[in-house]
Design a protein around this motif. Structure first.
Motif, short mmCIF file in Angstrom:
data_model
loop_
_atom_site.label_atom_id
_atom_site.label_comp_id
_atom_site.label_asym_id
_atom_site.label_seq_id
_atom_site.Cartn_x
_atom_site.Cartn_y
_atom_site.Cartn_z
N ASP A 183 1.65 -13.17 -3.47
CA ASP A 183 1.23 -12.78 -2.12
C ASP A 183 -0.19 -12.21 -2.12
O ASP A 183 -0.52 -11.35 -1.32
N HIS A 184 -1.00 -12.64 -3.03
CA HIS A 184 -2.33 -12.04 -3.19
C HIS A 184 -3.38 -13.13 -3.31
O HIS A 184 -3.34 -13.95 -4.21
N TYR A 185 -4.34 -13.12 -2.38
CA TYR A 185 -5.41 -14.12 -2.35
C TYR A 185 -6.76 -13.40 -2.30
O TYR A 185 -6.86 -12.28 -1.80
N LEU A 186 -7.77 -14.08 -2.79
CA LEU A 186 -9.14 -13.60 -2.63
C LEU A 186 -9.92 -14.69 -1.91
O LEU A 186 -10.02 -15.81 -2.40
N TRP B 39 2.69 -11.07 11.76
CA TRP B 39 2.44 -11.55 10.40
C TRP B 39 2.11 -10.37 9.49
O TRP B 39 1.34 -9.48 9.86
N ARG B 40 2.70 -10.43 8.30
CA ARG B 40 2.47 -9.34 7.35
C ARG B 40 1.32 -9.73 6.41
O ARG B 40 1.54 -10.42 5.40
N VAL B 41 0.15 -9.33 6.80
CA VAL B 41 -1.05 -9.60 6.00
C VAL B 41 -1.94 -8.36 6.06
O VAL B 41 -2.16 -7.82 7.14
N HIS B 42 -2.41 -7.89 4.92
CA HIS B 42 -3.39 -6.82 4.89
C HIS B 42 -4.72 -7.40 4.40
O HIS B 42 -4.77 -8.07 3.37
N VAL B 43 -5.77 -7.13 5.15
CA VAL B 43 -7.09 -7.66 4.83
C VAL B 43 -8.01 -6.51 4.45
O VAL B 43 -8.13 -5.54 5.20
N LEU C 87 -6.80 -10.51 0.47
CA LEU C 87 -5.71 -10.79 1.41
C LEU C 87 -4.38 -10.61 0.70
O LEU C 87 -4.16 -11.20 -0.35
N ARG C 88 -3.55 -9.77 1.26
CA ARG C 88 -2.25 -9.54 0.64
C ARG C 88 -1.14 -9.68 1.67
O ARG C 88 -1.31 -9.30 2.82
N GLY C 89 0.00 -10.17 1.22
CA GLY C 89 1.17 -10.22 2.09
C GLY C 89 1.84 -11.57 2.08
O GLY C 89 1.23 -12.57 1.70
N PRO C 90 3.06 -11.60 2.52
CA PRO C 90 3.84 -12.85 2.48
C PRO C 90 3.34 -13.91 3.46
O PRO C 90 3.71 -15.07 3.33
#
Lengths: 219, 87, 970
Positions: C697-700, C726-730, C648-651
């Protein structure tokens, strides 16, 4: 307990498909056998694979020069990569073995400073990539994929994602010297299954496996 | 088998999609009564005629699309990306 | 070779049934004789013979026994529709003897005729008795219900199905069932003159055409016609052969038409492929099946020797078989008249020609095992061994009906015709199904229809080309289709007298043994709708699926109800149009299997494989209890690659996590890991796992193994449909990493020598995440978490290096006694710790408070998925809750799903997980239990599978081992 990190033997990477005859090339275990059959399948998993995500229109598309549904060779970070528009706001950059980090860095440089939200992820180790080449390649795909891959719908350079043998797969038509050739890209854990499904479907046409082809020039 | 005209991928077999059912607005979670919330969860109008429904193109572009489909004939008169309304 | 031996009986000079001298249109190859057996007796035929024609050439007349009454049956249509000659070929049952070609060495037998075809003990005196009246099964075998299994056993003996084997190869080694997809512009269903002409016209107009013909060769009725027909046939075949755009599929059938012209085509007789199912998405379909000759209903119409005119013309002209010696012909049309000529030419004595157009008809046919005489409406009785009927035609509109068309009855033509107003844009019809005409007229109509189909297909191709992104902007423009529809000449049906039933009752459905009398009785009993009559009597439900019997059924029901045929209507035609084997439908089955990068190691080291969803996982390596002990006392490693992982990436990731999990995420620091629980909107526990914050801004995120795909779609759903801003890339990375859990008190010691990450308790505490190199592999993610309850590190290695890392861990840990452990040991370890598994210790009704998750649920958050239901659940209290139990008998392990009983015997809960704990040396459980019984120390009753009751005590908390959690925090 004499080992420390970064020990010998050096880390050996393995492709997603079990090789028939194993050999080591550039730190990767690859299938050594080279086939001269008219219809061949090769494990291309060692190729660098970088996924770029961003707005459908905007920086990544203009930098990479490819729209969703199409694939083209582009200079990325000093080398030639195949840039696949793999979905809306999604690009898959396939480069030569060992170039993932450089590719990520190069694209990051070009999109930095743009206002759009763009992310890059190195999926070299996360996806299986294989290449199916031969005049009967469309016939093989017709047994396992419901999408029409004839010229009128998917000409050379066309790219789509669909179910191939029930595995969600990116399919890129990347012909070689006028012979139909398809790159197939899926989750790594289903790569072995997908390759076996393709070999089964291609048995009727005399399919064989062959060694890593690599990112061959456009042809 | 029905074809769905994915706004991103073109016409594809319906088996590439997951059916999400008729689209309805999520009630305000703070003020919703149990009655309203459970209607949102469980009640479908299930019309014979035009239905506005969500489909997820799981084997393709992986976008959620909003489809207007006639449940009697399976005719589709519009299919738009749910988020961007591209079509 | 001539089989036309003179009749030895001196009283007659008639020619006996048998093989004729060569015929001009014959399809048999006399240079290639074949030998086969029929019920154990050797017979000879020629290449090109069907089983039925070869047997008919040998003088055989009885091919089967009928379905209910076990009456002898012979040839009726002598083609693939023939209801009387389903046979067993080798181990393949229900082979259509009128269609399957004989092969050398073929072993053919009749089906379900005991003790023999000629003497069937089950035969009853047919129509006279009320033994098998309509609805017989419904009326007779209802009560008592306990005898149903016996009824089934007995009734099955009477059904004339063949014998099958479990061999799915179709009985021939090396042969398979296959499937493929196709995308033709035009599919032509039917390869007679109209079908061939339509295919040629469409191909000439630029279409890619599939021409599908059920017979073994193209030509339809031209094949058994006169010299002019044969000349027309040669010409049409040459035109088809000259078109590379036509793919000809003979011995194939369009078996169904589904939404958007999705056609199922069964192709047979290919080398190495027994049958192939083609799933064709046709831009247009042309339905050109021709006409099917209709049987006439009268007493004795099922006797061997009663045949349709097309049957005798096929036998004589295609197979050079004389179908009888002395014939009576009932004719109402030119084809019947032509049959008379063919019979004469074949040396069959014509005892009488009964012209139905002049009002004459047949009253009954007589004979026991075959026809021996005919009684006419004139009162005349005529001896014969062949009765030929030519009383009209049925238009097989099935495929059109499947496309939404409703046939319309035309009394002047005595047949149902397609309704052009109700045909969809992508379906057209030509040939006999539309109307009658000379070959020239049929070809003219079909040519126009073929061009029109091509025109519509071109429009469709252009629309698809514009809709797909794969063609790209610089692809050549697709041709603009002609907007003007092709002018199609009229092809009108010829007038024909309405002839369905004579003055006596006879068989309507030869497959199901349904007589006209049965239909009349059904109507009298109140089943006055055609659909009800069908279900009550099973008329039209046999292998011919109404193609021979529907119109007669409609006519008889109409007469019995006093309605017109148009008012009566037809039953619904559904797929399949023709009989299809289950093998063809199953075909090539794809069941994806997933492997971890360490699979080869597991196999080499004796792991017992466990199928877990799509994954193949090691269940254990021999002794799961030993594996548990190794983890509790030393160190073990387990391959946990299937654990779902989302990058998961993004603010806006924290916002997303706050929405999807019941707990709070806004304050998770970089380098931290948190356990989270996800609920659906109904508050039911959906998934759980840990999520670590790797960067700003980076989660696993991790999910359960089985929930990986669901959670990904769930995350995308909320992002795309509720919060597209929402700014999230999965990105799913489940198999991008090989995941290895290193667990046990000595895990730190093992890993320390292999990584550049500082593992000291101060630098890398419990519920923290670090990135670094492991075994020389960069970009690994290390989580310090504890599903097993021990000090443990879950390391995620880029998948290509998974095997390398695993082997290094095993080699490096050899002196620590590192033990690989499997899923079973992990299940025991987690149960000892009281960690629940979503879907095992919870079910589809378990809302979060019933999962003992009070500590995690943060109702003070503004919103999260499922919150309202959890608010209400908390207000109202739980109906069950998760508890840990220990059976009083330490050695008894209650089966999972054993019921827990309250003191008054009510079911008060159930055991959800249970194992023998190697650590405690006793049985341990988790269960769902009513809250009134959930207090620690409560003794409850558990009913075992064998019916015994045992006591079990609810313990404090959920953990059986190390309830303080000290072991995982060292």
């Amino acid at each position: 307990m004499s080992d420390t990190h970064g020990t010998a033997p050096g880390p050996l990477a393995r492709g997603a498909l079990e090789p028939r005859v194993a050999a080591t090339r550039s730190g990767w275990v690859v299938d050594a056998r080279r086939s001269v059959a008219d219809l061949v399948l090769s494990d291309e998993s060692p190729l660098a694979k970088v996924l770029v995500k961003g707005p459908v229109t905007g920086a990544p598309g203009s930098v990479l020069g490819t729209s969703s549904g199409r694939a083209a060779r582009t200079e990325v970070g000093g080398g030639t990569a195949l840039v696949v528009g793999s979905g809306p706001g999604e690009w898959l950059v396939v480069g030569p073995v060992g170039t993932a980090a450089a590719t990520v860095a190069a694209i990051e440089r070009t999109v930095s400073g743009r206002p759009e939200f763009v992310s890059l992820i190195d999926l070299t180790h996360g996806r299986a990539l294989m290449r199916l080449t031969g005049s009967r390649a469309p016939s093989v795909l017709a047994k396992v994929c419901a999408v029409d891959v004839e010229d009128a719908v998917v000409p050379n350079g066309g790219a789509f994602r669909s179910s191939v043998a029930t595995v969600v797969t990116d399919v890129v038509r990347d012909d070689r010297d006028g012979t139909p050739s398809f790159l197939l890209h899926c989750e790594r854990s289903t790569g072995q299954f997908l390759s076996e499904a393709l070999l089964d479907a291609g048995e009727e046409y005399g399919i064989e496996t062959t060694t890593l082809v690599g990112l061959v020039p456009e042809g | 088998m029905m074809l769905l005209p994915c706004p991103w991928c073109g016409p594809r077999n319906a088996t590439e999609f997951r059916y999400g059912g008729a689209t309805g607005a999520r009630p305000d979670p703070v003020s919703a009564t149990p009655q309203q919330w459970r209607e949102y969860l469980y009640t479908q109008t299930n019309p014979l005629g035009w239905s506005r429904e969500g489909w997820y193109h799981r084997a393709g572009c992986r976008r959620y699309i909003t489809v207007e489909r006639h449940t009697g004939t399976n005719e589709v008169r519009s299919a738009l990306d749910t988020a961007t309304e591209d079509g | 070779m001539s089989l036309t031996t003179p009749d030895p009986t001196p009283t007659t000079t008639r020619a006996r049934p048998g093989r004729l001298a060569p015929q001009p249109g014959e399809v048999i190859d006399r240079r290639r004789p074949v030998t086969f057996t029929w019920n154990g007796v050797t017979h000879r035929g020629f290449r090109g013979d069907t089983i039925a024609s070869a047997l008919a050439a040998s003088g055989e007349r009885v091919f089967s026994r009928s379905y209910k009454y076990h009456r002898p049956r012979g040839l009726l249509t002598a083609d693939f529709l023939d209801p009387g000659c389903s046979v067993q070929v080798g181990d393949e049952p229900n082979v259509r003897g009128g269609h399957r070609l004989v092969e050398d060495g073929m072993v053919v037998s009749s089906q379900n005729t005991w003790p023999s075809l000629k003497f069937d003990v089950k035969a009853v005196n047919g129509l006279a008795g009320r033994f098998l009246a309509p609805g017989f099964y419904y009326k007779t075998f209802i009560k008592p219900q306990r005898l149903w299994p016996l009824y089934e056993k007995v009734l099955r003996r009477f059904v004339h199905a063949g014998e099958i084997t479990a061999d799915v190869s179709g009985g021939v080694p090396g042969e398979t069932f296959d499937k493929r997809y196709a995308h033709p512009d035009v599919v032509v269903a039917g390869g007679g003159p109209a079908g061939m002409a339509a295919a040629v016209a469409a191909a000439l107009a630029g279409s890619r055409v599939m021409l599908v013909e059920e017979e073994h060769e193209l030509g339809g009725h031209l094949r058994w016609g006169d010299a002019d027909d044969r000349e027309a046939l040669r010409d049409l075949r040459a035109q088809v052969a000259a078109e590379p755009g036509i793919e000809v599929l003979t011995n194939s059938v369009v078996s169904g038409r589904f939404d958007d012209n999705w056609l199922s085509i069964v192709q047979r007789g290919l080398p190495q492929v027994f049958e192939r199912l083609i799933k064709a998405r046709a831009a247009t379909m042309i339905v050109a099946p021709g006409l099917i000759e209709r049987p006439y209903v009268f007493e004795g119409n099922d006797l061997p020797g009663v045949m349709l005119s097309t049957a005798v013309r096929r036998l004589i002209n295609l197979y050079a078989v004389r179908p009888g010696s002395r014939a009576v012909v009932l004719t109402a049309n030119p084809e019947g008249d032509a049959a008379v000529e063919d019979l004469r030419r074949a040396g069959v004595e014509i005892a009488a020609v009964v012209d139905a157009r002049a009002g004459d008809t047949v009253v009954r046919a007589t004979g026991r095992s075959e026809v021996t005489g005919v009684e006419l409406s004139t009162g005349a009785r005529i001896a014969c061994d062949l009765l030929v009927t030519a009383v009209g035609w049925t238009a097989p509109t099935s495929l059109l009906n499947m496309a939404g068309d409703r046939p319309v009855y035309r009394p002047q033509a005595a047949r149902f015709l397609p309704d052009p107003q109700r045909m969809p844009e992508n379906v057209l019809a030509t040939g006999g199904i539309v109307g009658d005409g000379t070959v020239t007229e049929l070809v003219a109509h079909a040519t126009a229809i073929g061009r029109e189909a091509a025109r519509r297909a071109a429009a469709r191709a252009r629309a698809i080309g514009e809709a797909v992104p794969t063609r790209g902007g610089d692809a050549p423009a697709l041709p603009n289709p002609d907007p003007t529809p092709v002018d199609v000449p009229v092809l009108a049906p010829a007038d024909h007298p309405e002839l369905f039933q004579g003055s006596t009752h006879g068989f309507v459905d030869f497959c199901e043994d349904v007589s006209s009398k049965d239909l009349v009785i059904a109507v009298k009993e109140g089943y006055d709708s055609i659909e009800l009559v069908k279900r009550y009597t099973t008329v039209t439900m046999g292998p011919t699926q109404g193609k021979l019997e529907t119109v007669n059924t409609v006519a008889i029901v109409a007469a019995a109800t006093g309605r017109t045929m148009a008012e009566t209507g037809t039953t619904t035609w559904r797929p399949m149009y023709a009989p299809v084997t289950l093998g063809a439908l199953a075909g090539r089955i794809h069941e994806p299997v997933r492997y971890s990068p360490m699979q080869s190691w597991h196999e080499r080291h004796g792991a017992t494989p466990l199928v877990a969803g799509q994954w193949i996982r090691p269940e254990h390596y021999g002794d799961p209890a030993a594996e548990v002990r190794a983890v509790r006392t030393g160190v073990g490693i387990i391959d946990v690659t299937p654990i779902g992982k989302l990058d998961l990436r993004g603010p806006d990731v924290a916002q997303l996590l706050n929405l999807l999990y019941v707990n709070k995420w806004s304050k998770l620091g970089i380098g931290r890991v948190r356990y989270g629980v996800m609920c659906a909107e109904d508050g039911v526990v959906m998934d759980d796992g840990v999520t670590g914050r790797l960067g700003e801004d980076h989660y696993l995120m991790s999910t359960t193994s089985s929930g990986a795909a669901t959670v990904w779609e769930w995350v995308e759903d909320w992002l795309q449909t509720a919060h597209p801003d929402w700014r999230v890339h999965v990105t799913p990375v489940t198999t991008a990493y090989a995941s290895i859990n290193v667990a046990g008190p000595r895990s730190r010691e093992l890993l320390a020598g292999l990584t550049n990450v500082d593992l000291s308790a101060d630098a890398f505490g419990y519920m923290q995440v670090r990135t670094g190199a492991v075994a020389g592999v960069d970009d690994c993610v290390l989580w310090r978490i504890g599903f097993t309850g021990e000090l443990s590190y879950e390391i995620h290695v880029p998948a290509s290096y998974g095997l390398h890392a695993w082997e290094r861990l095993m080699a490096h840990g050899a002196d620590l006694g590192v033990q690989p452990f499997g899923v079973e040991a992990q299940r025991i370890l987690r149960l000892e710790k009281g960690h629940f598994i979503v879907g095992q210790d919870t079910d589809g009704l378990t809302r979060a408070y019933s999962g003992a998750l009070d500590w995690a649920i943060k109702l003070d958050k503004d919103d999260f998925v499922g919150k309202p239901e959890l608010v209400w659940q908390q207000e109202q209290g739980v109906t069950t809750q998760l508890v840990a139990l220990q059976p009083d008998d330490r050695t008894t392990v209650p089966e999972e799903a054993s019921q827990i009983l309250a003191a008054d015997g009510r079911i008060a809960g159930r055991i959800t997980s249970s194992r023998m704990s190697p650590t405690l040396g006793r049985s341990i459980c988790l269960g769902q239990l009513e809250p009134a019984l959930a207090a620690p120390g409560t003794v409850v009753t558990v009913r075992l599978v064998d019916g015994r009751d045992i006591g079990a005590t609810v313990i404090e908390g959920l953990a059986h081992v190390d309830p303080e959690g000290a072991r995982q925090r060292v």
